[in-house]
Design an enzyme around this catalytic site. Structure first.
Site, PDB file in Angstrom:
ATOM      1  N   VAL A  42       0.866  -1.178   0.000  1.00 63.67           N
ATOM      2  CA  VAL A  42       0.000   0.000   0.000  1.00 63.67           C
ATOM      3  C   VAL A  42       0.898   1.221   0.000  1.00 63.67           C
ATOM      4  CG1 VAL A  42      -1.838   1.252   1.203  1.00 63.67           C
ATOM      5  CG2 VAL A  42      -1.751  -1.253   1.329  1.00 63.67           C
ATOM      6  N   CYS A  43       0.604   2.166  -0.878  1.00 65.53           N
ATOM      7  CA  CYS A  43       1.307   3.448  -0.854  1.00 65.53           C
ATOM      8  C   CYS A  43       2.810   3.220  -1.069  1.00 65.53           C
ATOM      9  CB  CYS A  43       0.998   4.141   0.473  1.00 65.53           C
ATOM     10  SG  CYS A  43       1.364   5.895   0.581  1.00 65.53           S
TER      11      CYS A  43
END
Length: 199
Positions: A107-108
């Site tokens: 994520v990210c």
């Protein structure tokens, strides 16, 4: 489907929603199905509390030395990722655990740790819009796709920033358990999930 262990890495200055969003999605999906399709837990390199980027302190369920098998490895991002990619023990732990996992999800800016572990070679990936150029430099042999909500590339899944991790988690629930389970989980969460497809 047998119950999958979902292990979420924590570290100091982790982005809160990067790990809490996936934790919520997989936990809700597990709570609303019998038998539960997921067992969700957190893991950190150290055996003491982790402080998120916004100051929330979290106690990980496990640390590197006692962590059980991980079937779905989740790597969140955050300001602390700059430090984590310089830690040889963290990079090696991710490389080893990813090699044994069925699915690996970032994520990210968590995608930077996948790159540091050599997991993005020949893969497509995405990340937070402010990290795209940095990730492209770090992983020149990967295809980094700006603007994608999330990407599926073999067993590697990556999402854009922060809230995009919720969409990717629901996509994985749908992929592993069926669309009805993902839709039910999103409805329970009152999350406006629009059945986004991988880029």
């Amino acid at each position: 489907m047998s119950c999958l262990n979902v292990g979420i890495l924590l570290f100091d200055d982790v982005e809160l929603l990067d790990f809490a969003g996936p934790y919520e999605v997989f936990s809700v999906a597990a709570d609303r199905q019998q038998p539960p399709p997921f067992k969700v837990f957190t893991v950190a390199r150290q055996n003491w509390p982790v402080r998120s980027v916004n100051g929330l302190t979290v106690n990980a369920d496990y640390h590197f030395s006692n962590c059980p098998t991980i079937d779905l490895l989740v790597i969140p991002g955050g300001n602390g990722m700059r430090q984590e990619i310089t830690r040889p023990d963290v990079v090696e732990w991710v490389r080893e655990r990813a090699s044994l996992a069925r699915h690996v999800m970032s994520v990210c800016s968590g995608a930077r740790l996948l790159a540091a572990a050599g997991l993005l070679k020949g893969q497509s990936a995405t990340t937070h819009h402010e990290v795209v150029d940095e990730l492209a430099r770090q992983a020149p042999d990967a295809t980094i796709i700006a603007g994608a909500r999330f990407i599926e590339s073999g067993k590697i899944f990556s999402s854009a920033g922060i809230s995009a991790g919720i969409d990717l988690s629901l996509y994985l629930v749908a992929k592993l358990c069926g669309n009805d389970v993902a839709t039910d989980s999103a409805r329970y969460m009152e999350y406006d999930w629009r059945h986004r497809h991988a880029g």
